[in-house]
Design an enzyme around this catalytic site. Structure first.
Site, PDB file in Angstrom:
ATOM      1  N   THR A  12     -21.065 -11.689  -4.786  1.00 45.89           N
ATOM      2  CA  THR A  12     -20.109 -12.072  -3.743  1.00 45.89           C
ATOM      3  C   THR A  12     -19.563 -10.915  -2.919  1.00 45.89           C
ATOM      4  OG1 THR A  12     -18.386 -12.102  -5.458  1.00 45.89           O
ATOM      5  CG2 THR A  12     -19.339 -14.218  -4.810  1.00 45.89           C
ATOM      6  N   ARG A  35     -18.098 -14.099 -10.258  1.00 44.84           N
ATOM      7  CA  ARG A  35     -16.872 -14.611 -10.891  1.00 44.84           C
ATOM      8  C   ARG A  35     -15.998 -15.427  -9.944  1.00 44.84           C
ATOM      9  NH1 ARG A  35     -14.200  -9.242 -13.105  1.00 44.84           N
ATOM     10  NH2 ARG A  35     -14.911  -8.572 -11.050  1.00 44.84           N
ATOM     11  N   ARG A  36     -16.036 -15.118  -8.654  1.00 46.23           N
ATOM     12  CA  ARG A  36     -15.104 -15.730  -7.702  1.00 46.23           C
ATOM     13  C   ARG A  36     -15.698 -17.000  -7.106  1.00 46.23           C
ATOM     14  NH1 ARG A  36     -13.587 -10.389  -4.252  1.00 46.23           N
ATOM     15  NH2 ARG A  36     -15.860 -10.169  -4.333  1.00 46.23           N
ATOM     16  N   ASP A  61     -18.820 -14.693 -15.582  1.00 45.57           N
ATOM     17  CA  ASP A  61     -18.595 -13.270 -15.786  1.00 45.57           C
ATOM     18  C   ASP A  61     -19.683 -12.807 -16.746  1.00 45.57           C
ATOM     19  OD1 ASP A  61     -17.702 -10.739 -16.680  1.00 45.57           O
ATOM     20  OD2 ASP A  61     -15.602 -11.295 -16.406  1.00 45.57           O
ATOM     21  N   SER A 141     -26.633   4.455 -10.730  1.00 46.34           N
ATOM     22  CA  SER A 141     -25.680   5.261  -9.967  1.00 46.34           C
ATOM     23  C   SER A 141     -26.062   6.729 -10.094  1.00 46.34           C
ATOM     24  CB  SER A 141     -24.263   5.061 -10.513  1.00 46.34           C
ATOM     25  OG  SER A 141     -23.354   5.980  -9.954  1.00 46.34           O
ATOM     26  N   TYR A 154     -17.544   5.831 -17.512  1.00 48.02           N
ATOM     27  CA  TYR A 154     -18.360   5.215 -16.466  1.00 48.02           C
ATOM     28  C   TYR A 154     -19.724   5.894 -16.399  1.00 48.02           C
ATOM     29  CZ  TYR A 154     -20.183   3.768 -11.971  1.00 48.02           C
ATOM     30  OH  TYR A 154     -21.000   3.274 -10.982  1.00 48.02           O
ATOM     31  N   VAL A 187     -21.269   4.598  -1.854  1.00 52.43           N
ATOM     32  CA  VAL A 187     -21.483   3.423  -1.008  1.00 52.43           C
ATOM     33  C   VAL A 187     -20.112   2.808  -0.733  1.00 52.43           C
ATOM     34  CG1 VAL A 187     -22.690   1.222  -0.728  1.00 52.43           C
ATOM     35  CG2 VAL A 187     -23.636   2.981  -2.243  1.00 52.43           C
TER      36      VAL A 187
END
Length: 254
Positions: A12, A35-36, A61, A141, A154, A187
């Site tokens: 999304t 999720r949304r 999720d 990443s 992370y 990004v």
């Protein structure tokens, strides 16, 4: 136009949304996981109206193994013939040294970036094995290639994704399934807004003084990998803004 199917997680916003749009333009049927619910519904309607493709939405999720598994397994059989899986759902929470880290943030990152990717891949790879073809794209990443100050957990999750790319490529090779790793640098998406938990001013500063990548740039790279001939696989792609040399070194205007 194709009638192939692409399944995209984290669909999304950002890279996921850009991929959904680009693959719809190419005539793919889409399974969009996010999720949304309201945002997902609007995206699906917009893509169906604009590109005349079928879109199946799944409000889940990726951290929630049981609900995710049940949702995917409940898909109609014709929707399980997934040609491309884009494991895009991922996030960073906080930017603290290891001794001051929030363990709840650690759990969210590990559960989303590593375990969520695994849960989806386990299910979809079995569908691909049954079809004897498929292509899995894992979004990594620059943080999976190097470690920067306060990036500890992370960076660890994205290093794990980098290792999983290699493991998947070996394990799925006998089944004719391609695996590609896409590793973006900076990004401009909701990434920093999520990392800084809604602090818009702090998130905006991340991209000040230089031109970052756009989600569309990464979607284009993914499409390049997917659209290669059958005998070609792009194993690993690291994409940076021209103004970024490493995870922490950038050229910014005064």
């Amino acid at each position: 136009m194709t009638s192939k199917i692409a399944l995209i997680t984290g669909a999304t916003s950002g890279i996921g949304e850009a991929c959904a749009t680009l693959f719809a333009q190419q005539g793919y049927r889409l399974i969009l996981v996010a999720r949304r619910a309201e945002v997902l519904k609007k995206l699906a309607v917009d893509l169906e109206d604009k590109y005349a493709v079928k879109v199946f939405t799944l409000v889940r999720d990726v951290r929630e193994k049981q609900a995710l598994t049940e949702g995917l397994e409940a898909l109609p059989e014709e929707w399980k013939k997934v040609d491309v899986l884009i494991n895009n759902a991922g996030l960073s929470q906080g930017l603290d040294p290891i001794d001051k880290g929030n363990t709840d943030d650690w759990d969210v990152m590990i559960d989303t970036n590593v375990k969520g990717l695994l849960y989806v891949s386990k299910i979809v790879s079995n569908w691909m094995i049954a079809s004897k073809s498929g292509h899995i794209i894992n979004i990594g990443s620059i943080a999976g290639k190097e470690v920067y100050p306060n990036g500890n957990v992370y960076c660890a999750t994205k290093h794990a994704v980098d290792a999983l790319n290699k493991g998947m490529r070996i394990d799925l090779l006998p089944h004719g399934i391609k695996v590609t790793a896409i590793h973006p640098g900076m990004v401009e998406t909701e990434f920093s807004l999520v990392r800084f938990k809604g602090d818009e001013q702090r998130a905006k500063k991340v991209y000040e003084g230089f031109e970052p990548l756009l989600a569309q740039d990464i979607a284009d790279a993914i499409w390049f990998a997917v659209s290669r001939p059958a005998h070609v696989n792009i194993n690993d792609m690291l994409i940076m803004p021209a103004a970024q040399a490493t995870g922490t070194i950038t050229r910014r205007k005064e």
